[in-house]
Design a protein around this motif. Structure first.
Motif, mmCIF file in Angstrom:
data_model
loop_
_atom_site.group_PDB
_atom_site.id
_atom_site.type_symbol
_atom_site.label_atom_id
_atom_site.label_comp_id
_atom_site.label_asym_id
_atom_site.label_seq_id
_atom_site.Cartn_x
_atom_site.Cartn_y
_atom_site.Cartn_z
ATOM 1 N N MET A 56 13.301 -34.475 -10.751
ATOM 2 C CA MET A 56 13.314 -35.598 -9.811
ATOM 3 C C MET A 56 12.002 -36.355 -9.767
ATOM 4 S SD MET A 56 15.603 -34.728 -6.601
ATOM 5 C CE MET A 56 17.298 -34.288 -6.786
ATOM 6 N N PHE A 57 10.887 -35.645 -9.885
ATOM 7 C CA PHE A 57 9.595 -36.296 -9.664
ATOM 8 C C PHE A 57 8.720 -36.414 -10.893
ATOM 9 C CE2 PHE A 57 10.668 -34.295 -5.544
ATOM 10 C CZ PHE A 57 10.898 -35.465 -4.850
ATOM 11 N N GLY A 58 8.945 -35.616 -11.888
ATOM 12 C CA GLY A 58 8.082 -35.638 -13.057
ATOM 13 C C GLY A 58 6.732 -35.024 -12.748
ATOM 14 N N MET A 59 5.913 -34.911 -13.756
ATOM 15 C CA MET A 59 4.618 -34.261 -13.598
ATOM 16 C C MET A 59 3.624 -35.113 -12.813
ATOM 17 S SD MET A 59 5.208 -31.405 -14.921
ATOM 18 C CE MET A 59 3.645 -30.605 -15.144
ATOM 19 N N ALA A 60 3.703 -36.420 -12.959
ATOM 20 C CA ALA A 60 2.708 -37.309 -12.346
ATOM 21 C C ALA A 60 2.805 -37.348 -10.818
ATOM 22 C CB ALA A 60 2.849 -38.707 -12.921
#
Length: 143
Positions: A56-60
């Protein structure tokens, strides 16, 4: 707080206990209708919590969304969007045993020895007690 490698299925009883006093009496034991969501999007019973969060959010954007606030529902299960509660445990076991066979094959070149010694009771104990209750000694004892 829940570990990233855990599944929502194994948090259900703990979460349910917190909200049972506020739930409609006729829905307290209707496990097939219970589900979790984030911003209206249903979460999957068969995917680890950490995998769903990363997807849902990714690493960043990870740090901005910790802690992850989920919504628990007693009714209105979106049957077409995710696996049902009843099929979840079987899906966990199937996926886990397949992963275990693959890793054994990569380690020693054969998974037959593992399969000949691993009983269904051992598999259930390893999955339920070892992994999902975070008793890694039980997991490694069988693995």
């Amino acid at each position: 707080m829940a570990p990233r490698e855990n599944y929502l299925y194994y948090l259900l009883e703990e979460v349910k206990a917190m909200f049972d006093s506020h739930a409609p009496p006729d829905k307290i034991d209707c496990y097939d209708e219970m589900w979790f969501s984030f911003n209206g999007k249903p979460l999957k019973w068969t995917q680890a919590i950490g995998v769903q969060f990363d997807t849902m959010f990714g690493m960043a954007q990870k740090r901005e969304h910790i802690p992850w606030s989920l919504t628990f529902h007693y009714k209105g299960y979106p049957i077409k969007q995710t696996y049902s509660f009843q099929s979840t445990l079987k899906a966990y076991q199937y996926t886990f045993i397949n992963s275990l066979k693959e890793s054994q094959f990569l380690r020693v070149g054969d998974s037959a020895e593992l399969l000949s010694h691993l009983t269904q009771v051992d598999a259930n104990k390893m999955i339920k007690d070892g992994l999902f209750k975070h008793n890694y000694e039980t997991f490694w004892e069988i693995n």
